[in-house]
Design an enzyme around this catalytic site. Structure first.
Site, PDB file in Angstrom:
ATOM      1  N   CYS A 245       0.914  -1.303   0.162  1.00 44.23           N
ATOM      2  CA  CYS A 245       0.357   0.140   0.442  1.00 44.23           C
ATOM      3  C   CYS A 245       0.837   1.060  -0.087  1.00 44.23           C
ATOM      4  O   CYS A 245       1.635   1.443   0.547  1.00 44.23           O
ATOM      5  CB  CYS A 245      -1.013   0.362   1.086  1.00 44.23           C
ATOM      6  SG  CYS A 245      -0.568  -0.116   2.843  1.00 44.23           S
TER       7      CYS A 245
ATOM      8  N   SER B 202       3.212  -3.138   4.244  1.00 45.07           N
ATOM      9  CA  SER B 202       2.778  -1.098   3.739  1.00 45.07           C
ATOM     10  C   SER B 202       4.563  -0.731   3.014  1.00 45.07           C
ATOM     11  O   SER B 202       5.381  -1.069   3.650  1.00 45.07           O
ATOM     12  CB  SER B 202       3.079  -0.365   5.824  1.00 45.07           C
ATOM     13  OG  SER B 202       4.298  -0.375   5.425  1.00 45.07           O
ATOM     14  N   ASP B 203       4.236   0.419   1.950  1.00 46.64           N
ATOM     15  CA  ASP B 203       5.551   1.159   2.103  1.00 46.64           C
ATOM     16  C   ASP B 203       5.702   1.162   3.154  1.00 46.64           C
ATOM     17  O   ASP B 203       5.787   1.417   4.967  1.00 46.64           O
ATOM     18  CB  ASP B 203       4.934   2.085   0.882  1.00 46.64           C
ATOM     19  CG  ASP B 203       6.088   2.603   0.591  1.00 46.64           C
ATOM     20  OD1 ASP B 203       7.314   1.739  -0.123  1.00 46.64           O
ATOM     21  OD2 ASP B 203       6.046   3.170  -0.677  1.00 46.64           O
ATOM     22  N   TRP B 204       7.086   2.125   3.481  1.00 46.01           N
ATOM     23  CA  TRP B 204       8.434   1.634   4.008  1.00 46.01           C
ATOM     24  C   TRP B 204       8.195   3.945   4.223  1.00 46.01           C
ATOM     25  O   TRP B 204       8.086   4.588   4.205  1.00 46.01           O
ATOM     26  CB  TRP B 204       9.614   1.821   3.771  1.00 46.01           C
ATOM     27  CG  TRP B 204      10.464   0.875   3.430  1.00 46.01           C
ATOM     28  CD1 TRP B 204      11.628   0.358   4.316  1.00 46.01           C
ATOM     29  CD2 TRP B 204       9.779  -0.815   3.256  1.00 46.01           C
ATOM     30  NE1 TRP B 204      11.898  -0.947   4.458  1.00 46.01           N
ATOM     31  CE2 TRP B 204      10.860  -1.356   3.536  1.00 46.01           C
ATOM     32  CE3 TRP B 204       8.551  -0.969   2.285  1.00 46.01           C
ATOM     33  CZ2 TRP B 204      10.243  -2.793   2.990  1.00 46.01           C
ATOM     34  CZ3 TRP B 204       8.253  -2.301   2.438  1.00 46.01           C
ATOM     35  CH2 TRP B 204       9.454  -3.422   2.449  1.00 46.01           C
ATOM     36  N   GLY B 205       7.590   3.949   5.944  1.00 41.86           N
ATOM     37  CA  GLY B 205       7.122   4.879   6.543  1.00 41.86           C
ATOM     38  C   GLY B 205       6.116   4.922   5.986  1.00 41.86           C
ATOM     39  O   GLY B 205       5.168   6.285   6.701  1.00 41.86           O
TER      40      GLY B 205
END
Length: 760
Positions: free
Chosen positions: A254, A287-290
């Site tokens: 995402c 998730s995407d990173w952050g």
């Protein structure tokens, strides 16, 4: 090198049936009816294995799988298993007592990334940009590239490749366009799906990303992309849907941005309703990173795993999730579902049962470079070729090569996808400012077009001029048999380009050279469209994209006709910036003000606040927008020239419940070539723009004629009905066109379709 698929997972098989039932394939009714029964056993087996493993796990073990480390920053986290990690994108510890391997994650779609050389000396094969792969219109090229980089990832001990970028190009200035597959949902979805399938043929996980609507880099962490459901389903979400059906990725990543108010990784609509309910996706959402902003909301909205946890404001799926489960605010059943989905993705991709080696293995880089070169050759687009300027003759006497560091290499795009390619980086320039400064450098691959040209024409005098001084370059071009100007535009993740004009006064350089030499060719190494105010003065223009680590060799073969160009534009090239729906990036001026305040020592958070971005084009992305607004672009979607010519005829239309067209393609020239005839369809009743409903790619000898058949993807013919809900094909007449691009009406007719509905 050929990379055979070792196996097809139950997820891949089930998705094939979804595609078949949606009308993408042709099969007998009996075969369609029998398919679900044939697939029930492997699907049940994967789910049963996952359920059995979850039942044996402690709560602590379950929680261990739902959040992962970012190795470059993992030392900040107490108890992190640093000795088990290598510098890379991510690491999730396994559970050895249950035979669950650790997840070792690497970026990205263009090769095994090694941004800013965090693994000193570790090289990999660099594919051309994804736009180049899309420009091939060849799913086999996409599959071969995916299979190659997946094999290298496994050899380097990674079992998750963060590949599969399929966000549609809505804006020509978007910094990450080069990582994606263009503006059309059918083309992007098919090419992404086959790339993913190639990666996973190595028994590792590929993602598909960034779900969804991550259309710009400016303010990507805070912008709110706003579009109504029907338009979103007919465009960006359809690209993801097709990619998932064809590729069966082990995980969906995402995005950073908000969509209609909610962060993508907290969107119940995107994750629970669309992805998991409507599409029946059984594996996991990372998730995407952050990109994680909460614990309970994200978990209940469908996020299954927090990735790169050290980049979030806090580790949301560690102790906070443990406490929420213990208190019942996140049900234990939801935690079980999160883990179950992770395990299903690992089982279905093969990663569970084929552990990666514990140490790096030897790689046949020479063979893999051939894969990269074939992709570049298939994706390079001949935009213009007046007076048959190209191909150049091998008997040529004097050539002047100008600009673009063509003496040492070819440009690549920046960001998390950056590959440290075989041969090293002959040019590498660190950034001193901007959002990408911490993880991107302006980097060239060591594939010199100059040296490749010299190798093809050893008897010619081939001179290089840097192009820093247009007058010097023009003087060198006078009297040469041909001048070739290499023009570059660097783009990167985390930053959008502020203008579509070529940087560093390159327009002036091209104009000066073209005035000095009538046989000037411009080669564009760019992340997408650029403005070409000099176009009428330059007889030949080649769009090379970022052509990868064999780009120099591929370009030389195109220039001298050893390869007949066959690439087609996967995105529209505007004549002027104001033809696009948004001439410049929304939020850019606020970002500049924020940066200025920050540099002056003031706080910037108040200045660069969350902001909405509306998309008035709706589902009419790219060429559909241009047709709707009656804009004539510089070069239309699907455009690409050849050194031969093709003729179409004998159109036959089969309509009713399904639309299939057949026609003859003839190579009417004097050399072999590859053509990409495209099928466009539009309903006659509502005046909607045409839509790409299918295409074919075929290679013909001189004088050869072949009969081509294309069956239209039914969702392209349909509109999405939120009330049904599902896809609805209205009965009535539809205009059918077979063309060379989105503006070509070479061959056409009319079809009458029966009413039909399809599931969401």
């Amino acid at each position: 090198m050929y990379y055979p698929a070792r196996r097809r997972s139950s997820l891949a098989l089930s998705i094939s049936v979804v595609a078949l039932l949606a009308g993408q394939g042709i099969a007998s009714p009996a075969a369609v009816a029998a398919a679900p029964a044939a697939l029930a056993a492997p699907q049940r087996e994967a789910a049963a294995r996952a359920d059995a493993l979850v039942a044996r796990m402690t709560r602590e073990e379950k929680l261990q799988l739902v959040h992962g480390y970012f190795p470059p920053m993992a030392e900040r986290t107490p108890g992190a298993p640093l000795s088990e990690m290598i510098p890379s994108a991510g690491y999730v510890p396994g559970i050895p007592r249950l035979g669950i391997p650790a997840l070792r994650e690497s970026d990205a779609s263009l090769g095994v990334a090694n941004q800013v050389e965090q693994r000193r000396g570790d090289v990999a094969t660099a594919l051309p940009s994804s736009l180049a792969t899309a420009a091939s219109f060849d799913p086999e090229i996409a599959y071969a590239g995916g299979a190659m980089i997946g094999a290298e990832a496994r050899a380097k001990t990674f079992n998750v490749l963060l590949a599969g970028g399929v966000n549609l190009t809505r804006d020509p200035w978007a910094g990450r366009n080069f990582e994606y597959l263009g503006e059309d949902p059918l083309l992007a979805g098919i090419m992404a799906g086959d790339h993913i399938r190639g990666v996973q043929s190595n028994d590792i996980v590929s993602t598909v990303k960034h779900f969804a609507f991550n259309s710009q880099e400016t303010g990507r962490m805070i912008m709110d992309a706003r579009l109504d459901e029907a338009a979103l389903r007919e465009s960006d979400l359809l690209a993801f849907q097709i990619a998932i059906e064809r590729g069966a990725p082990g995980s969906v990543m995402c995005a950073y941005n908000r969509v209609n108010g909610d962060y993508a990784c907290e969107s119940d609509f995107l994750l629970n309703q669309v992805l998991k309910r409507d599409w029946g996706y059984p594996a996991w959402v990372m998730s995407d990173w952050g990109a994680v902003h909460s614990t309970e909301k994200a978990a209940l909205a469908g996020l299954d795993q927090e990735s790169g946890q050290e980049l979030d404001r806090q580790i949301f799926f560690g102790e906070p999730l443990a406490e929420a489960v213990a208190a019942g605010r996140v049900p234990e059943a939801r935690l079980d579902d999160m883990v179950r989905r992770i395990l299903i993705g690992m089982i279905d991709s093969g990663a569970m049962d084929a552990p990666v080696p514990t140490t790096a293995q030897d790689i046949d880089y020479a063979a893999n470079a051939e894969v990269a070169q074939r992709a570049a050759e298939a994706g390079i687009v001949l935009l213009r070729n007046e007076r048959a300027t190209l191909p150049l003759s091998t008997a040529i006497q004097r050539i002047v090569v100008i600009g673009g560091h063509a003496d040492v290499g070819v440009l690549s795009g920046g960001g998390s996808s950056q590959v440290r390619s075989v041969g090293g980086a002959p040019v590498e320039i660190p950034l001193t400012s901007g959002a990408a400064a911490s993880f991107a450098r302006l980097t060239y691959h060591a594939s010199s077009p100059l040296e490749a040209i010299r190798a093809l024409v050893p008897s010619a005098e081939v001179v290089f001029v840097s192009g820093d001084d247009p007058a010097v370059a023009a003087q060198a071009a006078r009297g040469a048999d041909a001048a070739i100007v290499f023009a570059t535009q660097w783009t990167t993740e985390a930053q959008d380009v502020e203008t579509l004009a070529l940087p560093d006064d390159q327009d002036h350089l091209i104009t000066a050279v073209a005035e000095a030499n009538a046989n000037t060719t411009v080669v564009l190494e760019t992340g997408g469209p650029v403005l070409m105010p000099w176009i009428d003065a330059v007889p030949a223009v080649i769009q090379a994209w970022y052509p990868g680590q064999r780009g120099g060799e591929a370009l030389a073969r195109i220039l001298f006709g050893q390869v007949n160009p066959s690439g087609r534009l996967p995105m529209t090239f505007p004549r002027s910036a104001d033809q696009a729906p948004r001439p410049t990036p929304p939020g850019l001026e606020a970002l500049k003000a924020s940066d200025a305040a920050s540099n002056a020592g003031a706080g910037s958070a108040e200045l660069f606040a969350p902001f909405p971005v509306d998309y008035p084009e709706g589902s009419d992305v790219g060429y559909r927008w241009y047709e709707r607004e009656r804009h004539t672009p510089l070069f239309p979607f699907g455009h690409g020239l050849s050194y031969t010519r093709f003729e179409y005829g004998g159109l036959r239309i089969e309509d009713g419940d399904r639309l299939t067209v057949s026609f003859d393609v003839t190579n009417a020239g004097d050399r072999a070539g590859t053509d990409v005839p495209q099928l466009y369809v539009t309903p006659l009743t509502n005046g909607a723009p045409r839509r790409l409903a299918g295409w074919s790619r075929l290679t013909l000898a001189p004088g050869e004629t072949r009969r081509v058949s294309i069956t239209a993807e039914p969702r392209i013919l349909a509109e999405y009905d939120t009330a049904a809900p599902g896809w609805r094909i209205d009965a009535g007449p539809y205009r059918v066109r077979i063309g060379r691009d989105a503006l070509d009406d070479t061959l056409g007719g009319e079809a009458t379709l029966s009413p039909r509905t399809l599931k969401p």
